[in-house]
Design a protein around this motif. Structure first.
Motif, mmCIF file in Angstrom:
data_model
loop_
_atom_site.group_PDB
_atom_site.id
_atom_site.type_symbol
_atom_site.label_atom_id
_atom_site.label_comp_id
_atom_site.label_asym_id
_atom_site.label_seq_id
_atom_site.Cartn_x
_atom_site.Cartn_y
_atom_site.Cartn_z
ATOM 1 N N TYR A 134 51.519 75.924 23.251
ATOM 2 C CA TYR A 134 51.269 76.062 22.446
ATOM 3 C C TYR A 134 49.858 75.819 21.505
ATOM 4 C CZ TYR A 134 53.938 72.494 25.071
ATOM 5 O OH TYR A 134 54.646 72.017 26.908
ATOM 6 N N THR A 135 50.109 75.887 20.580
ATOM 7 C CA THR A 135 48.784 76.370 19.632
ATOM 8 C C THR A 135 48.353 74.905 18.970
ATOM 9 O OG1 THR A 135 49.861 78.773 19.181
ATOM 10 C CG2 THR A 135 49.008 78.053 17.304
ATOM 11 N N ASP A 136 46.919 75.327 18.865
ATOM 12 C CA ASP A 136 46.173 74.367 18.039
ATOM 13 C C ASP A 136 45.201 75.016 17.221
ATOM 14 O OD1 ASP A 136 45.379 71.881 17.333
ATOM 15 O OD2 ASP A 136 44.667 71.350 19.279
ATOM 16 N N THR A 137 44.600 74.512 16.117
ATOM 17 C CA THR A 137 43.714 75.245 15.137
ATOM 18 C C THR A 137 42.622 74.075 14.734
ATOM 19 O OG1 THR A 137 45.440 76.976 14.325
ATOM 20 C CG2 THR A 137 43.431 77.014 12.916
ATOM 21 N N LEU A 138 41.396 75.132 14.765
ATOM 22 C CA LEU A 138 40.635 73.420 14.312
ATOM 23 C C LEU A 138 39.641 74.967 13.776
ATOM 24 C CD1 LEU A 138 39.190 72.427 17.979
ATOM 25 C CD2 LEU A 138 40.744 71.202 16.517
ATOM 26 N N LYS A 139 39.029 73.915 13.277
ATOM 27 C CA LYS A 139 37.782 75.106 11.782
ATOM 28 C C LYS A 139 36.509 75.199 11.899
ATOM 29 C CE LYS A 139 40.747 74.941 8.224
ATOM 30 N NZ LYS A 139 41.245 76.407 8.280
ATOM 31 N N THR A 140 35.658 75.897 12.164
ATOM 32 C CA THR A 140 34.165 76.571 12.462
ATOM 33 C C THR A 140 33.942 75.777 11.528
ATOM 34 O OG1 THR A 140 34.251 78.258 11.097
ATOM 35 C CG2 THR A 140 35.018 78.823 13.332
ATOM 36 N N VAL A 141 31.967 75.643 11.492
ATOM 37 C CA VAL A 141 31.400 75.050 10.860
ATOM 38 C C VAL A 141 31.416 75.442 9.515
ATOM 39 C CG1 VAL A 141 29.267 76.498 11.556
ATOM 40 C CG2 VAL A 141 29.333 74.188 10.769
ATOM 41 N N HIS A 142 31.708 77.489 9.749
ATOM 42 C CA HIS A 142 32.277 77.936 8.706
ATOM 43 C C HIS A 142 33.365 77.957 7.485
ATOM 44 C CE1 HIS A 142 28.025 79.211 8.790
ATOM 45 N NE2 HIS A 142 28.170 79.969 9.827
ATOM 46 N N GLY A 143 34.110 76.286 8.242
ATOM 47 C CA GLY A 143 35.827 76.655 7.562
ATOM 48 C C GLY A 143 36.976 77.518 7.901
ATOM 49 N N CYS A 144 36.586 78.207 8.579
ATOM 50 C CA CYS A 144 37.185 78.871 9.216
ATOM 51 C C CYS A 144 38.294 79.052 10.340
ATOM 52 C CB CYS A 144 36.309 80.595 9.562
ATOM 53 S SG CYS A 144 35.371 80.982 8.165
ATOM 54 N N ASP A 145 39.854 79.657 10.998
ATOM 55 C CA ASP A 145 39.960 79.106 12.003
ATOM 56 C C ASP A 145 40.142 79.423 12.817
ATOM 57 O OD1 ASP A 145 41.853 77.932 10.250
ATOM 58 O OD2 ASP A 145 43.017 79.882 10.362
ATOM 59 N N SER A 146 39.241 78.605 13.991
ATOM 60 C CA SER A 146 39.299 78.914 15.052
ATOM 61 C C SER A 146 40.262 78.216 16.053
ATOM 62 C CB SER A 146 38.169 77.956 15.649
ATOM 63 O OG SER A 146 37.857 77.811 17.420
ATOM 64 N N ILE A 147 41.101 79.413 16.843
ATOM 65 C CA ILE A 147 42.805 79.109 17.418
ATOM 66 C C ILE A 147 42.633 79.345 18.628
ATOM 67 C CG2 ILE A 147 45.210 80.392 17.480
ATOM 68 C CD1 ILE A 147 45.056 81.868 14.507
ATOM 69 N N PHE A 148 43.813 77.695 19.024
ATOM 70 C CA PHE A 148 43.270 78.076 20.649
ATOM 71 C C PHE A 148 45.470 77.774 21.453
ATOM 72 C CE2 PHE A 148 39.705 75.435 19.667
ATOM 73 C CZ PHE A 148 38.721 76.458 20.815
ATOM 74 N N ILE A 149 45.680 78.951 22.217
ATOM 75 C CA ILE A 149 46.920 79.261 22.302
ATOM 76 C C ILE A 149 46.627 78.696 23.975
ATOM 77 C CG2 ILE A 149 48.892 81.212 22.183
ATOM 78 C CD1 ILE A 149 47.704 82.731 20.724
#
Length: 193
Positions: A134-149
């Motif tokens: 499963y993949t979930d993508t959140l945004k960092t404080v700078h708006g960049c991807d933080s991808i959890f696999i």
């Protein structure tokens, strides 16, 4: 009668440059007059109409995410740093662009996890209970991807039901425990997982 002379010059330079007329430097817009003498002692008048065209400096502060590209004047930038690019104005003077580029990191987190059947694994507030990736993508404080696999393995649980009978005075042994009275007994063991 010896002649006098009149010379008229139109000139333009860029800001920061100097125009020389008869060995004298001029660096500001304006009309300047210089009178020299001919070999016969008569006036030779030089008139300079000088235009000083501006140069420009543009400071550009920008942020991108790791893996993205920033375009400035048709050029691509992908790394942290201070970059300079010089273009020419319509008068041929410098138009300098100074780019201060910050590349903010993106993250990828690989999470191997195991649960038992009937349980749930919670990742970023979402429950998962079936084997899979499963993949979930959140945004960092700078708006960049933080991808959890999440690589989730759901291990089975087992239920064994034994019916047994013994004679009075005998014992029944189950999982190292001894039973000698009629009844229903439950024993829970752990699998290798």
């Amino acid at each position: 009668v010896n002649p006098t002379y009149s010379h008229h010059l139109n000139a333009s330079i860029c800001q920061g440059e100097t125009f020389l007329m008869n060995g004298k430097p001029y660096s500001s817009s304006g009309t300047y007059t210089d009178t020299l003498k001919t070999i016969n002692g008569c006036d030779s008048v030089f008139t300079l109409d000088l235009i000083v065209n501006p140069t420009y400096t543009h400071n550009v502060n920008a942020e991108i995410c790791q893996g993205d590209t920033y375009l400035l004047n048709g050029k691509s930038y992908t790394s942290n740093g201070i970059f300079s690019d010089t273009l020419k104005t319509i008068h041929g003077c410098d138009s300098i662009f100074i780019l201060n580029l910050t590349v903010n990191p993106s993250y990828t987190f690989s999470i191997p996890a195991q649960i038992c059947s009937g349980e749930s694994y919670v990742m970023n507030g979402k429950p998962y209970s079936v084997t899979g990736t499963y993949t979930d993508t959140l945004k960092t404080v700078h708006g960049c991807d933080s991808i959890f696999i999440l690589d989730l393995q759901v291990n089975p649980t087992y239920s064994h039901h034994l019916n047994a009978s013994i004679c009075q005075g005998e014992n029944f042994l189950m999982n190292g425990k001894t039973y000698s009275s009629s009844g229903t007994y439950t024993d829970t063991l752990k699998t290798i997982n």
